[in-house]
Design an enzyme around this catalytic site. Sequence first.
Site, PDB file in Angstrom:
ATOM      1  N   GLY A 167       4.307   1.767  -6.104  1.00 37.39           N
ATOM      2  CA  GLY A 167       5.422   2.297  -6.891  1.00 37.39           C
ATOM      3  C   GLY A 167       5.140   3.767  -7.113  1.00 37.39           C
ATOM      4  O   GLY A 167       4.233   4.116  -7.870  1.00 37.39           O
ATOM      5  N   HIS A 168       5.836   4.621  -6.398  1.00 36.50           N
ATOM      6  CA  HIS A 168       5.590   6.064  -6.485  1.00 36.50           C
ATOM      7  C   HIS A 168       6.770   6.731  -7.189  1.00 36.50           C
ATOM      8  O   HIS A 168       7.907   6.639  -6.735  1.00 36.50           O
ATOM      9  CB  HIS A 168       5.388   6.646  -5.081  1.00 36.50           C
ATOM     10  CG  HIS A 168       4.165   6.095  -4.398  1.00 36.50           C
ATOM     11  ND1 HIS A 168       3.760   6.480  -3.151  1.00 36.50           N
ATOM     12  CD2 HIS A 168       3.252   5.181  -4.808  1.00 36.50           C
ATOM     13  CE1 HIS A 168       2.661   5.824  -2.828  1.00 36.50           C
ATOM     14  NE2 HIS A 168       2.335   5.027  -3.819  1.00 36.50           N
ATOM     15  N   ARG A 192      -2.855 -13.508  13.207  1.00 35.43           N
ATOM     16  CA  ARG A 192      -2.002 -13.343  14.399  1.00 35.43           C
ATOM     17  C   ARG A 192      -0.811 -14.296  14.427  1.00 35.43           C
ATOM     18  O   ARG A 192      -0.403 -14.778  15.471  1.00 35.43           O
ATOM     19  CB  ARG A 192      -2.853 -13.443  15.680  1.00 35.43           C
ATOM     20  CG  ARG A 192      -3.783 -12.258  15.818  1.00 35.43           C
ATOM     21  CD  ARG A 192      -5.034 -12.566  16.550  1.00 35.43           C
ATOM     22  NE  ARG A 192      -5.829 -13.552  15.849  1.00 35.43           N
ATOM     23  CZ  ARG A 192      -6.938 -14.094  16.329  1.00 35.43           C
ATOM     24  NH1 ARG A 192      -7.363 -13.743  17.526  1.00 35.43           N
ATOM     25  NH2 ARG A 192      -7.631 -14.958  15.629  1.00 35.43           N
ATOM     26  N   ASN A 229       4.178  -3.300  -2.992  1.00 34.07           N
ATOM     27  CA  ASN A 229       3.283  -3.293  -4.157  1.00 34.07           C
ATOM     28  C   ASN A 229       3.180  -1.876  -4.721  1.00 34.07           C
ATOM     29  O   ASN A 229       2.907  -1.690  -5.901  1.00 34.07           O
ATOM     30  CB  ASN A 229       1.888  -3.836  -3.800  1.00 34.07           C
ATOM     31  CG  ASN A 229       1.295  -3.220  -2.530  1.00 34.07           C
ATOM     32  OD1 ASN A 229       1.971  -2.526  -1.781  1.00 34.07           O
ATOM     33  ND2 ASN A 229       0.030  -3.504  -2.292  1.00 34.07           N
ATOM     34  N   GLN A 283      -1.649   2.851  -3.155  1.00 35.55           N
ATOM     35  CA  GLN A 283      -2.794   2.288  -3.880  1.00 35.55           C
ATOM     36  C   GLN A 283      -3.893   3.357  -4.028  1.00 35.55           C
ATOM     37  O   GLN A 283      -3.560   4.521  -4.127  1.00 35.55           O
ATOM     38  CB  GLN A 283      -3.322   1.026  -3.183  1.00 35.55           C
ATOM     39  CG  GLN A 283      -2.412  -0.190  -3.339  1.00 35.55           C
ATOM     40  CD  GLN A 283      -1.236  -0.200  -2.387  1.00 35.55           C
ATOM     41  OE1 GLN A 283      -1.390  -0.024  -1.188  1.00 35.55           O
ATOM     42  NE2 GLN A 283      -0.046  -0.404  -2.903  1.00 35.55           N
ATOM     43  N   THR A 286       4.954   0.968 -12.254  1.00 35.06           N
ATOM     44  CA  THR A 286       6.244   1.327 -11.660  1.00 35.06           C
ATOM     45  C   THR A 286       6.861   0.114 -10.955  1.00 35.06           C
ATOM     46  O   THR A 286       8.076  -0.036 -10.901  1.00 35.06           O
ATOM     47  CB  THR A 286       6.025   2.469 -10.636  1.00 35.06           C
ATOM     48  OG1 THR A 286       5.265   3.485 -11.270  1.00 35.06           O
ATOM     49  CG2 THR A 286       7.326   3.060 -10.145  1.00 35.06           C
ATOM     50  N   THR A 287       6.019  -0.781 -10.441  1.00 37.58           N
ATOM     51  CA  THR A 287       6.519  -1.926  -9.675  1.00 37.58           C
ATOM     52  C   THR A 287       6.715  -3.155 -10.551  1.00 37.58           C
ATOM     53  O   THR A 287       7.725  -3.836 -10.464  1.00 37.58           O
ATOM     54  CB  THR A 287       5.545  -2.232  -8.511  1.00 37.58           C
ATOM     55  OG1 THR A 287       5.477  -1.078  -7.687  1.00 37.58           O
ATOM     56  CG2 THR A 287       6.008  -3.410  -7.677  1.00 37.58           C
ATOM     57  N   ASP A 311      -1.809   4.585  -8.788  1.00 39.95           N
ATOM     58  CA  ASP A 311      -0.985   5.202  -9.831  1.00 39.95           C
ATOM     59  C   ASP A 311      -1.522   6.545 -10.302  1.00 39.95           C
ATOM     60  O   ASP A 311      -1.347   6.931 -11.462  1.00 39.95           O
ATOM     61  CB  ASP A 311      -0.838   4.247 -11.039  1.00 39.95           C
ATOM     62  CG  ASP A 311      -0.195   2.932 -10.645  1.00 39.95           C
ATOM     63  OD1 ASP A 311       0.680   2.957  -9.764  1.00 39.95           O
ATOM     64  OD2 ASP A 311      -0.556   1.894 -11.218  1.00 39.95           O
TER      65      ASP A 311
HETATM   66  P1  GDP Z   1       1.570   6.809  -7.853  1.00 41.20           P
HETATM   67  O1  GDP Z   1       1.654   5.332  -7.623  1.00 41.20           O
HETATM   68  O2  GDP Z   1       0.219   7.350  -7.554  1.00 41.20           O
HETATM   69  O3  GDP Z   1       2.660   7.582  -7.161  1.00 41.20           O
HETATM   70  O4  GDP Z   1       1.791   7.008  -9.416  1.00 41.20           O
HETATM   71  P2  GDP Z   1       2.950   6.333 -10.328  1.00 41.20           P
HETATM   72  O5  GDP Z   1       4.232   7.003 -10.009  1.00 41.20           O
HETATM   73  O6  GDP Z   1       2.887   4.860 -10.219  1.00 41.20           O
HETATM   74  O7  GDP Z   1       2.424   6.675 -11.772  1.00 41.20           O
HETATM   75  C1  GDP Z   1       2.241   7.980 -12.205  1.00 41.20           C
HETATM   76  C2  GDP Z   1       3.157   8.224 -13.410  1.00 41.20           C
HETATM   77  O8  GDP Z   1       2.784   9.419 -14.062  1.00 41.20           O
HETATM   78  C3  GDP Z   1       4.612   8.401 -13.035  1.00 41.20           C
HETATM   79  O9  GDP Z   1       5.411   7.894 -14.074  1.00 41.20           O
HETATM   80  C4  GDP Z   1       4.763   9.914 -12.920  1.00 41.20           C
HETATM   81  O10 GDP Z   1       6.084  10.354 -13.167  1.00 41.20           O
HETATM   82  C5  GDP Z   1       3.853  10.374 -14.023  1.00 41.20           C
HETATM   83  N1  GDP Z   1       3.183  11.660 -13.773  1.00 41.20           N
HETATM   84  C6  GDP Z   1       2.750  12.202 -12.612  1.00 41.20           C
HETATM   85  N2  GDP Z   1       2.079  13.345 -12.839  1.00 41.20           N
HETATM   86  C7  GDP Z   1       2.088  13.536 -14.183  1.00 41.20           C
HETATM   87  C8  GDP Z   1       1.516  14.526 -15.039  1.00 41.20           C
HETATM   88  O11 GDP Z   1       0.846  15.460 -14.610  1.00 41.20           O
HETATM   89  N3  GDP Z   1       1.700  14.345 -16.377  1.00 41.20           N
HETATM   90  C9  GDP Z   1       2.404  13.320 -16.906  1.00 41.20           C
HETATM   91  N4  GDP Z   1       2.536  13.229 -18.221  1.00 41.20           N
HETATM   92  N5  GDP Z   1       2.969  12.366 -16.121  1.00 41.20           N
HETATM   93  C10 GDP Z   1       2.792  12.468 -14.785  1.00 41.20           C
HETATM   94  P1  IMO Z   2       0.469   2.622  -6.045  1.00 41.29           P
HETATM   95  O1  IMO Z   2       0.742   2.990  -4.609  1.00 41.29           O
HETATM   96  C1  IMO Z   2      -1.902   0.301  -8.843  1.00 41.29           C
HETATM   97  C2  IMO Z   2      -3.175  -3.682  -7.532  1.00 41.29           C
HETATM   98  C3  IMO Z   2      -2.592  -4.888  -8.238  1.00 41.29           C
HETATM   99  C4  IMO Z   2      -3.767  -5.848  -8.113  1.00 41.29           C
HETATM  100  C5  IMO Z   2      -4.312  -5.536  -6.734  1.00 41.29           C
HETATM  101  C6  IMO Z   2      -3.817  -6.466  -5.649  1.00 41.29           C
HETATM  102  O2  IMO Z   2       1.661   2.682  -6.915  1.00 41.29           O
HETATM  103  O3  IMO Z   2      -0.699   3.380  -6.557  1.00 41.29           O
HETATM  104  P2  IMO Z   2      -1.501  -6.696  -4.366  1.00 41.29           P
HETATM  105  O4  IMO Z   2      -0.132  -6.978  -4.867  1.00 41.29           O
HETATM  106  O5  IMO Z   2      -1.635  -5.410  -3.628  1.00 41.29           O
HETATM  107  O6  IMO Z   2      -2.084  -7.846  -3.586  1.00 41.29           O
HETATM  108  O7  IMO Z   2      -2.400  -6.578  -5.703  1.00 41.29           O
HETATM  109  O8  IMO Z   2      -3.910  -4.202  -6.446  1.00 41.29           O
HETATM  110  N1  IMO Z   2      -2.177  -2.746  -6.976  1.00 41.29           N
HETATM  111  C7  IMO Z   2      -1.904  -1.548  -7.494  1.00 41.29           C
HETATM  112  N2  IMO Z   2      -2.357  -0.952  -8.613  1.00 41.29           N
HETATM  113  N3  IMO Z   2      -1.063   0.952  -8.029  1.00 41.29           N
HETATM  114  C8  IMO Z   2      -0.616   0.386  -6.882  1.00 41.29           C
HETATM  115  O9  IMO Z   2       0.110   1.052  -5.971  1.00 41.29           O
HETATM  116  C9  IMO Z   2      -1.006  -0.941  -6.588  1.00 41.29           C
HETATM  117  N4  IMO Z   2      -0.746  -1.804  -5.592  1.00 41.29           N
HETATM  118  C10 IMO Z   2      -1.482  -2.891  -5.824  1.00 41.29           C
HETATM  119  O10 IMO Z   2      -2.281  -4.610  -9.583  1.00 41.29           O
HETATM  120  O11 IMO Z   2      -4.759  -5.506  -9.052  1.00 41.29           O
HETATM  121 MG    MG Z   3       2.222   3.611  -8.639  1.00 41.54          MG
END
Ligand code: GDP
Ligand code: IMO
Ligand code: MG
Length: 440
Positions: free
Chosen positions: A35-36, A137, A33, A218, A293-294, A8
């Site tokens: 969430g971007h 497997r 898992n 992740q 996000t997820t 995240d």
């Molecule tokens: P990811 O999983 O690494 O793609 O990150 P996520 O999307 O799960 O979480 C990042 C959150 O921060 C999202 O809601 C983005 O829209 C938000 N975000 C990303 N960059 C910035 C930033 O520079 N400032 C703020 N305030 N929010 C941001």
């Molecule tokens: P993005 O791509 C943050 C965390 C879960 C849990 C551990 C194992 O959005 O950064 P899983 O379901 O993968 O077996 O869970 O990993 N986790 C994440 N935490 N961002 C993610 O993805 C994650 N995907 C899994 O919360 O601690």
């Molecule tokens: Mg995320």
Amino acid sequence: MIGAQWGDEGKGKITDLLSGSADVVVRYQGGVNAGHTVVVQGQTFKLHLIPSGILYPETECIIGSGTVIDPKVLLQELDQLHELGIATDKLHISESAHVTMPYHRLIDQASEEKRGSHKIGTTGRGIGPTYADKSERTGIRIVDLMLQDDLVKQLRWTVNYKNVILEKLYDLPPLDPEAVIEEYLGYAERLRPHVVDSSLRIYDAIQQKRNILFEGAQGTLLDLDHGTYPYVTSSNPVAGGACIGSGVGPTMIDRVIGVAKAYTTRVGEGPFPTELDGEVGELLCDRGAEFGTTTGRRRRCGWFDGVIGRYAVRINGLDCLAITKLDVLDTLDEIKVCVAYDIDGKQINDFPTSARLFAQCTPIYKTLPGWKQSTADCRTLDDLPKPALAYLKYLAELMEVPIAIVSLGASRDQTIIVEDPIHGPKRALLYSNGTASPVM
Ligand code: GDP
Ligand code: IMO
Ligand code: MG
């Protein structure tokens, strides 16, 4: 491009930003898992499996062989994009990727419940059990989905086998093999036009000198081999995972970009030395809108951890960093950065591999002044308040890696590009002036 913390970090935003310079974007590990989030012109897109390059009509997107695909969620994602008028004909899916089945989701959730206080805090999306079947497997791959007769035979056997586990181990009702077969045959037909030999496709793109961006999901500390085991995911989010999960040799990778928040978050269980329980933690969570996000779970928040930052530089061979969410710190009087850990009076400078030791680490902080003004509209380093620039420089020095991008808001335009990591001169970012001090 990889996550340098616990996920995240804002990978979706940075991938979307860099996708303007990329011809192909590849997801190489993880599943739904992830969430971007991508925000473009006020519209928010939440992507789980589809690479964040999809919003550019010319960009080819590939879901690589190292991912695990839940067809139901992938098709929902495709439908949502169609509704928004986003073309998805340039999305390709690896025939070698493994498929998440209903029993994987059920086993993930039931096994978490059985673990009780030892639970991992998974997303409950069946990720661990899908990768476990891959290693054992007994998994089903996209290529299997495409062969109807074989799939029917394989699923009849596998669903009956998994039913024994569901019933005997978890006291759950069995799944109806014929219903699962019908459901997945339906998915197969819808996915068929997207299925390709992904490694061949990527290799052809490399031969044609096209720019390829590998989008990690992740983060480093969630890596199965290098993260805070057992509180990790079941794949390899680190940079090396890009080679394995897409079938590309290490000599083909030109540059590795790490994405890190200006503070730290973690969702799920597991040790987190710089976690803040009080007012500041609440403030980071509120200002950063730190909800998954997820799963919608509240993310745990804390100060920036330079020890795991340096670890991420080492494990991934980072060339440069994108620092996100600097704006979240805008209202703070002072900001702390963890420079080392303390265990019983002994200073620890490197990330300890033992989970037990890591859980005992207390942070040693350096305190820096805050800037108490909005950075959301800054578009160059010169626009930044002096203490904000000093904070970024401190992070770069601490991790001995230059910062190429600074993000100050969720939108594409709320960004300072110090140096374009795709088109910039290769490695010129590091040690320019012939000195060992990183430049920003
Ligand atoms: P990811 O999983 O690494 O793609 O990150 P996520 O999307 O799960 O979480 C990042 C959150 O921060 C999202 O809601 C983005 O829209 C938000 N975000 C990303 N960059 C910035 C930033 O520079 N400032 C703020 N305030 N929010 C941001
Ligand atoms: P993005 O791509 C943050 C965390 C879960 C849990 C551990 C194992 O959005 O950064 P899983 O379901 O993968 O077996 O869970 O990993 N986790 C994440 N935490 N961002 C993610 O993805 C994650 N995907 C899994 O919360 O601690
Ligand atoms: Mg995320």
